[in-house]
Write an enzyme that holds these catalytic residues in place. Structure first.
Site, PDB file in Angstrom:
ATOM      1  CB  SER A  47    -106.365  57.860 -48.021  1.00  0.00           C
ATOM      2  OG  SER A  47    -107.837  58.073 -47.684  1.00  0.00           O
ATOM      3  CG  ASP A 187     -97.005  55.795 -41.128  1.00  0.00           C
ATOM      4  OD1 ASP A 187     -97.923  56.432 -40.735  1.00  0.00           O
ATOM      5  OD2 ASP A 187     -96.391  55.707 -42.183  1.00  0.00           O
ATOM      6  CD  GLU A 415     -92.662  63.065 -44.729  1.00  0.00           C
ATOM      7  OE1 GLU A 415     -93.308  62.010 -44.651  1.00  0.00           O
ATOM      8  OE2 GLU A 415     -91.400  63.071 -45.008  1.00  0.00           O
TER       9      GLU A 415
END
Length: 485
Positions: A47, A187, A415
């Protein structure tokens, strides 16, 4: 500006090749209707990744950027939530965990209006979408209007915000709560350690971690943490994704700051569609006041997460607490304090750190390589760069932009990276790293606002404010705290 371990970077000599390399990453990760974050580790649509990806894609293909957001919103649930993963049915179930058969969206999510024709997760991610939609529209207004892009997206984005503002106000103070660490996007942050400690982990043999097939165990969450993530997701699923009764509920400053920025963007979209947008700007100001009231710690000079179930602020310094810099009406004294905190020993902006770390450099839990417990991420660097520029800190913004572009290029669009050295961690050829590289390459250094008087987020100055001269005093925010709307 000196960075530890920094490479020599000549923007004029490398911008062209850097742009070409970034474009190639996005082309390779494009599925035809959306972009995967990375081909190996993240083989579906995520998302908030798609929102950041669309922001960069608008410079290559406004049509592809519009399609990116449209594909995501086609999977929106009836209650308004935008799921954090939209699964590609052609990807094998064992390629990623939790997989569609874990979430069971079409059955467990039926009461919440989960779509029947596509499988999704049942949790959400930060609401960057309205902001992305406005910026994508601005990239090619003619194409956008011809396709009816904003008229189709606006009611869906409005429903998304209603869900967060009403169904997720679990603390009763006007802010949205996250019910799982994955929803906030950072996270494995140490900010979650205290509320997660109350969660009994799922047994290790009850799941298989596909992420360890693509990343080093020392860079990823521990098995104990992962077991707690699985337990929270399982319990939420087994309650048919009903909000309000779980063991984990946290008000996060970055999640809510992005909601506020997107409320301002929705106001601009409403105005484009013929409405005034005044109510949405006013709501964004009320949310900013609630953010200050509930999450600001004046003694520490930054925002902290609030543990709704345990009560009180969580005394861990995460980069999330700096993200409210992107808010156009943040009071002057708070902005100044955030700048001092960002530039001090905890985050090292402009000093020891090459890019802003995800967690306090001096914290006991700091780890320069472990997922969100210290490494620097490019999306948070982009948000802070936008915030610095919005509030008139052009030299700092230019220095962060240069460090971002240099590190993105030398790390292979990683990343995330070691905040000191820029060493690549996690997946390579990461889509939002490439996309936000493109966005910064298309904005020359030295600008505070774009030539047409629009802030870095595409919003005209709110109530006549433009950066430093328009910042509110904290007392103005306190005057509005009783009016939640």
């Amino acid at each position: 500006m000196t960075h530890v371990g920094a490479d020599v970077y000549d923007p004029a000599a490398t911008a062209g090749s850097l742009q070409g390399r970034a474009a190639r990453v996005l082309a390779d990760n494009w599925t035809g209707t959306s972009t995967v974050p990375s081909r190996g580790l993240y083989p579906h649509q995520w998302s908030w990744d798609s929102a950041f990806i669309a922001i960069g894609l608008r410079h290559l293909s406004p049509l592809r950027a519009q399609t990116e957001l449209e594909t995501l919103l086609d999977a929106q649930w009836g209650d308004g939530r935008i799921p954090h993963i939209v699964f590609n049915p052609s990807v094998p179930l064992d390629a990623y965990f939790p997989s569609p058969d874990f979430w069971r969206s079409s059955t467990a999510g039926r009461a919440a209006g989960a779509p029947r024709t596509v499988q999704t997760s049942g949790i959400v991610q930060p609401p960057v979408h309205a902001l992305a939609a406005w910026l994508v529209h601005r990239a090619d207004p003619g194409l956008s209007r011809a396709r009816g892009f904003l008229p189709r997206l606006y009611p869906r984005l409005a429903a998304w915000h209603r869900y967060l503002l009403h169904r997720r106000d679990l603390g009763g103070g006007g802010l949205a709560s996250v019910v799982h660490p994955w929803e906030q996007g950072m996270d494995n942050s140490p900010c979650w350690d205290t509320p997660l400690a109350r969660v009994t982990p799922a047994q290790a043999r009850s799941f298989r971690r596909a992420d360890l097939d693509h990343g080093a165990p020392e860079d990823r969450p521990t098995d104990l943490d992962y077991g707690r993530y699985v337990r929270l997701a399982t319990d939420y699923r087994d309650r048919d994704y009903a909000d309000g009764s779980g063991d984990f509920a946290v008000e996060d400053p970055a999640f809510n700051a992005l909601l506020i920025a997107s409320e301002h963007a929705l106001a601009r979209i409403a105005k484009e569609l013929g409405a005034t947008g005044t109510a949405r700007h006013a709501r964004a100001e009320r949310l900013t006041a609630a953010l200050v009231d509930r999450l600001w710690d004046p003694a520490e000079g930054m925002f902290f997460c609030r543990d709704v179930r345990g009560g009180g602020l969580i005394p861990e310094r995460g980069v999330s607490g700096l993200i409210p810099l992107l808010l156009p009406t943040l009071p002057r004294d708070l902005t100044d304090a955030l700048l001092r905190t960002a530039s001090g020993p905890h985050f090292g902006l402009g000093g020891a750190a090459r890019l802003v770390p995800s967690y306090d450099l001096t914290g006991e839990a700091f780890d320069p390589h472990r997922y969100w417990r210290g490494p620097a991420w490019f999306n948070t660097a982009w948000l802070i760069e936008r915030g610095l520029r919005l509030h008139g800190e052009r030299e700092r913004a230019d220095a962060l932009r240069e460090a971002f572009l240099s590190t993105a290029g030398t790390s292979g669009f990683a990343e995330y990276v070691d905040p000191y050295t820029g060493e690549a961690c996690g997946a390579g050829d990461f889509s939002w790293t490439a996309a936000l590289t493109l966005d910064l390459l298309h904005q020359p250094p030295g600008l505070g606002v774009t030539p047409e008087g629009i802030s870095p987020f595409g919003m005209r100055d709110v109530d006549g404010m433009d950066g430093k001269d328009g910042k509110r005093d904290t007392r103005d925010m306190r005057d509005k705290r009783g009016d939640r709307g």
